[in-house]
Design a protein around this motif. Structure first.
Motif, PDB file in Angstrom:
ATOM      1  N   GLY B  39       0.946  -1.312   0.108  1.00 39.46           N
ATOM      2  CA  GLY B  39       0.214   0.174  -0.084  1.00 39.46           C
ATOM      3  C   GLY B  39       0.850   1.624   0.198  1.00 39.46           C
ATOM      4  O   GLY B  39       0.341   2.740   0.063  1.00 39.46           O
ATOM      5  N   CYS B  40       1.564   0.995  -0.181  1.00 35.31           N
ATOM      6  CA  CYS B  40       2.932   2.301  -0.384  1.00 35.31           C
ATOM      7  C   CYS B  40       2.820   2.568  -1.513  1.00 35.31           C
ATOM      8  O   CYS B  40       3.381   4.162  -1.755  1.00 35.31           O
ATOM      9  N   GLY B  41       2.556   2.825  -2.550  1.00 28.59           N
ATOM     10  CA  GLY B  41       2.369   3.253  -4.057  1.00 28.59           C
ATOM     11  C   GLY B  41       3.377   2.682  -4.813  1.00 28.59           C
ATOM     12  O   GLY B  41       3.794   3.870  -5.583  1.00 28.59           O
ATOM     13  N   LYS B  42       4.052   1.714  -3.974  1.00 27.06           N
ATOM     14  CA  LYS B  42       5.331   0.960  -5.018  1.00 27.06           C
ATOM     15  C   LYS B  42       4.727   0.680  -6.515  1.00 27.06           C
ATOM     16  O   LYS B  42       5.505   0.621  -7.787  1.00 27.06           O
ATOM     17  N   SER B  43       3.738  -0.107  -6.996  1.00 30.51           N
ATOM     18  CA  SER B  43       2.914  -1.136  -7.791  1.00 30.51           C
ATOM     19  C   SER B  43       2.556   0.370  -8.768  1.00 30.51           C
ATOM     20  O   SER B  43       2.595   0.256  -9.565  1.00 30.51           O
ATOM     21  N   THR B  44       1.748   1.406  -7.649  1.00 29.94           N
ATOM     22  CA  THR B  44       1.418   2.318  -8.786  1.00 29.94           C
ATOM     23  C   THR B  44       2.289   3.276  -9.379  1.00 29.94           C
ATOM     24  O   THR B  44       2.269   3.530 -10.044  1.00 29.94           O
ATOM     25  N   LEU B  45       3.130   3.011  -8.754  1.00 27.17           N
ATOM     26  CA  LEU B  45       4.812   4.326  -9.085  1.00 27.17           C
ATOM     27  C   LEU B  45       5.040   3.182 -10.381  1.00 27.17           C
ATOM     28  O   LEU B  45       5.278   4.661 -11.834  1.00 27.17           O
ATOM     29  N   LEU B  46       5.038   2.016 -10.329  1.00 27.23           N
ATOM     30  CA  LEU B  46       6.275   1.333 -11.894  1.00 27.23           C
ATOM     31  C   LEU B  46       4.392   1.158 -12.791  1.00 27.23           C
ATOM     32  O   LEU B  46       4.948   1.585 -14.124  1.00 27.23           O
ATOM     33  N   ARG B  47       3.218   1.413 -12.019  1.00 30.65           N
ATOM     34  CA  ARG B  47       2.071   1.380 -13.351  1.00 30.65           C
ATOM     35  C   ARG B  47       2.647   3.069 -14.480  1.00 30.65           C
ATOM     36  O   ARG B  47       1.757   3.143 -14.862  1.00 30.65           O
ATOM     37  N   LEU B  48       2.780   3.445 -13.409  1.00 27.97           N
ATOM     38  CA  LEU B  48       2.723   5.105 -14.111  1.00 27.97           C
ATOM     39  C   LEU B  48       3.984   5.178 -14.849  1.00 27.97           C
ATOM     40  O   LEU B  48       3.693   5.396 -16.051  1.00 27.97           O
TER      41      LEU B  48
END
Lengths: 290, 331
Positions: B39-48
């Motif tokens: 939930g720290c946003g690491k996957s979101t960052l990768l997807r960005l």
């Protein structure tokens, strides 16, 4: 179910249901086969005599039989084509997020709950009637001559009516299949440079084959015996233009009072249905294997 | 080919600001690991970076070119997903060939490239199987193969090893590292496992609540964590944190000492062993020290202490980390 004792008990427990179902199936079938070999006319009851294969001979050489056979196959294939292609397209549409999705999805299933006689009468009187029907009104508004659907395109009209009531079934099954399509696979394909069309062709269609197989198999079973829609709209006519095998059996038994000939027709229909089933399983049954 | 720059990249889902603003430079050929709790946003960052999500603000540059508005396929990046995301109805060969086919390459060239990738990944014997007939590790290799054939500017890995069992995870970890040595392509790797981060990375980016806590080489992060979060996240078992009077002695709000930097034998702290885990090579002790708290201590395999024993402990003074009231490291 481990011990011999419990296995015997289990067999005893299920036997009433199995025996009842077996009798339910075998008695009508046996009687139909028996009648099909009799000279059995409802106008002269009590005068039955053995006819050998005469009933089969007359049924199969009847010119109406071949037309009924083609009509049956046309009806089945036509409705399958409309419901599968239309069902995929509708399912794709309903899979998109939009306002009022829940209500629309419930309403889509509605035609499936309308009984065949009612839906056929609604189509016949409210839509296709050349004087009062909606299509006639639309045609007149556009300055065209109203088209008498049931007189000039009887089989196509019946295909349309039956397809309308089966479209929700295929749509729902295909929609649930679409929803189980893996999101990451779609994204992977997107990263691999696949266009939306390519994603549909290489991912969605293969994913849907199993559900399409189920839709085709189930619908074929029911479409081979379409009857009510024909009875209340065209009565199999004009001529034999919209007569299918079930309707021909009905006409033989109850309009010509020839129970023997009708029974022979019924057995022929059973054999044809089995041929279709074998063909279907050969062609698409492998889609159901994992 | 393969440097990626993020300037002030933000991502919000409605009112939720998943990533409140990130600046990061990834150099060509680097193995960068994004690590952080779930939930720290690491996957979101990768997807960005991949382009699978649109960024709310900021600029992403790939090889100096503004890629913010480019669709995923045009960014020249390849991604390996957590679920592998193989196409289940296609053979391994067709799976690997899919991106090339989509690019409209000549079938002979595709065949050649697929054969090469299969050789690199030891998949040559499995080319005609379907993903369903492969083991987890083999599926993972197919997913990597599908990424390799595109010859991307950078590889993106989204927790690729989390579906594998422990033994396989270690060997796949080494395989991916070796692959990086061979290809020398930029790789961005997302994981919540700090061991994977420590063993594989050239550069670790520690993320917490959508913010970068620290960027640095694994050993930098281990030796000089910038704040309490990084200190607690990097290293296993976790660093011991001591607050109160004991910390005040060192002029800090909190002091931290890693389990491996506490010496058993003689020292200022006396405590009772609560739990002793004898691993053979190491012994991990939980020691209750009055006035200090519960400390995790790593001793050698020959340490014979058990539950209830009294022990004296000494922190290695040069390995002591001091943190101020804001949780930041003091020099």
């Amino acid at each position: 179910m481990a011990t011999a004792h419990s296995r015997t008990a289990a067999r005893l427990m299920v036997s009433p249901a199995v025996i009842l179902l077996f009798l339910w199936m075998i008695v009508p079938l046996g009687m139909t086969i028996w009648f099909s070999f009799l000279r059995y006319n409802l106008l002269t009851p009590g005068n039955e005599s053995f006819a050998g294969f005469d009933n089969y001979y007359y049924f199969l050489t009847n010119a109406a039989f071949w037309q009924a056979l083609t009509n049956t196959l046309t009806l089945v294939l036509g409705v399958l084509a409309i419901t599968v292609i239309g069902g995929v397209l509708l399912a794709l549409l309903l899979d998109q997020p939009f306002w009022g999705q829940g209500v629309v999805r419930v309403m889509v299933i509605a035609p499936f709950f309308v009984m065949p006689t009612v839906s056929a009468l609604v189509w016949k009187n409210m839509f296709m009637n050349p004087v009062n029907g909606m299509f006639a009104h639309i045609a007149k508004t556009l300055g065209l001559q109203p088209f008498d659907f049931l007189a000039h395109a009887p089989l196509a009209s019946i295909i349309l009516i039956v397809a309308w009531s089966w479209l929700p079934f295929s749509t729902l099954i295909l929609l649930t299949a679409l929803q189980s399509l893996d999101r990451e696979q779609q994204e992977a394909a997107e990263m691999d440079g696949a266009s939306p069309l390519a994603r549909f062709w290489y991912l969605t269609v293969p994913h849907l084959t199993r559900s399409i197989t189920v839709v085709v198999l189930i619908q074929t079973i029911f479409l081979l015996s379409v009857f009510a829609e024909i009875l209340v709209t065209t009565n199999g006519g004009p001529g034999n233009a919209s007569t299918n095998i079930p309707y021909l059996v009905y006409a033989q038994s109850l309009l010509s009072f020839d129970v023997g000939g009708g029974s022979a027709g019924g057995i022929v229909a059973v054999i044809l249905a089995n041929i279709v089933a074998i063909f279907l399983m050969r062609m698409i049954g492998k889609n159901l294997e994992t | 080919m393969g440097n990626i720059t993020l300037s002030n990249v933000r991502k919000s889902f409605g009112e939720t600001h998943v990533i409140p603003g990130i600046d990061l430079a990834i150099e060509e050929g680097e193995f960068v690991v994004f690590v952080g709790p779930s939930g720290c946003g690491k996957s979101t960052l990768l997807r960005l970076i991949a382009g699978l999500e649109d960024i709310s603000a900021g600029v992403i540059r790939i090889d100096g070119q503004d890629a913010t508005a480019l669709p995923p396929a045009k960014r020249g990046l390849a991604m390996v997903f957590q679920s592998y995301a193989l196409y289940p109805h296609m053979s391994v060969r067709k799976n690997i060939a899919f991106p090339l086919k989509m690019a409209g390459l000549d079938p002979a060239v595709i065949e050649q490239k697929v054969a090469n990738a299969a050789k690199v990944l030891n998949l040559s014997n499995y080319l005609d199987r379907r993903p369903g007939q492969l083991s987890g590790g083999q599926r993972q290799r197919v997913a990597i193969g599908r990424a390799i054939v595109r010859e991307p500017a950078a590889f993106l890995f989204d927790e690729p090893l989390s579906n594998l069992d422990a033994a396989l995870r270690v060997s796949m970890r080494q395989e991916i590292s070796e692959l990086h040595q061979t290809l020398k392509t930029t790789m961005i790797y997302v994981t919540h496992d700090q061991v994977e981060a420590m063993t594989m990375a050239d550069k670790i980016v520690v993320l917490n609540a959508g913010r970068i806590e620290q960027v640095g080489s694994p050993l930098d992060l281990y030796r000089a964590p910038a704040n309490l979060f990084v200190a607690g996240f990097i290293g296993s078992p976790k660093m011991n944190f001591i607050t109160g009077a004991e910390a005040a002695k060192h002029g800090a709000t909190t002091i931290g000492i890693r389990p491996e930097h506490v010496m058993i034998g003689d020292g200022p702290w006396q405590g009772t062993v609560g739990l002793a885990e004898h691993l053979g090579s190491d012994t991990f002790l939980k020691v209750e020290v009055p006035g200090v708290g519960t400390l995790t201590v790593r001793g050698g395999g020959e340490v014979g202490l058990h539950h209830g024993d009294t022990v004296r402990l000494a922190p290695q003074p040069d390995k002591l980390h001091r943190f101020d009231a804001n949780g930041l490291a003091m020099k």
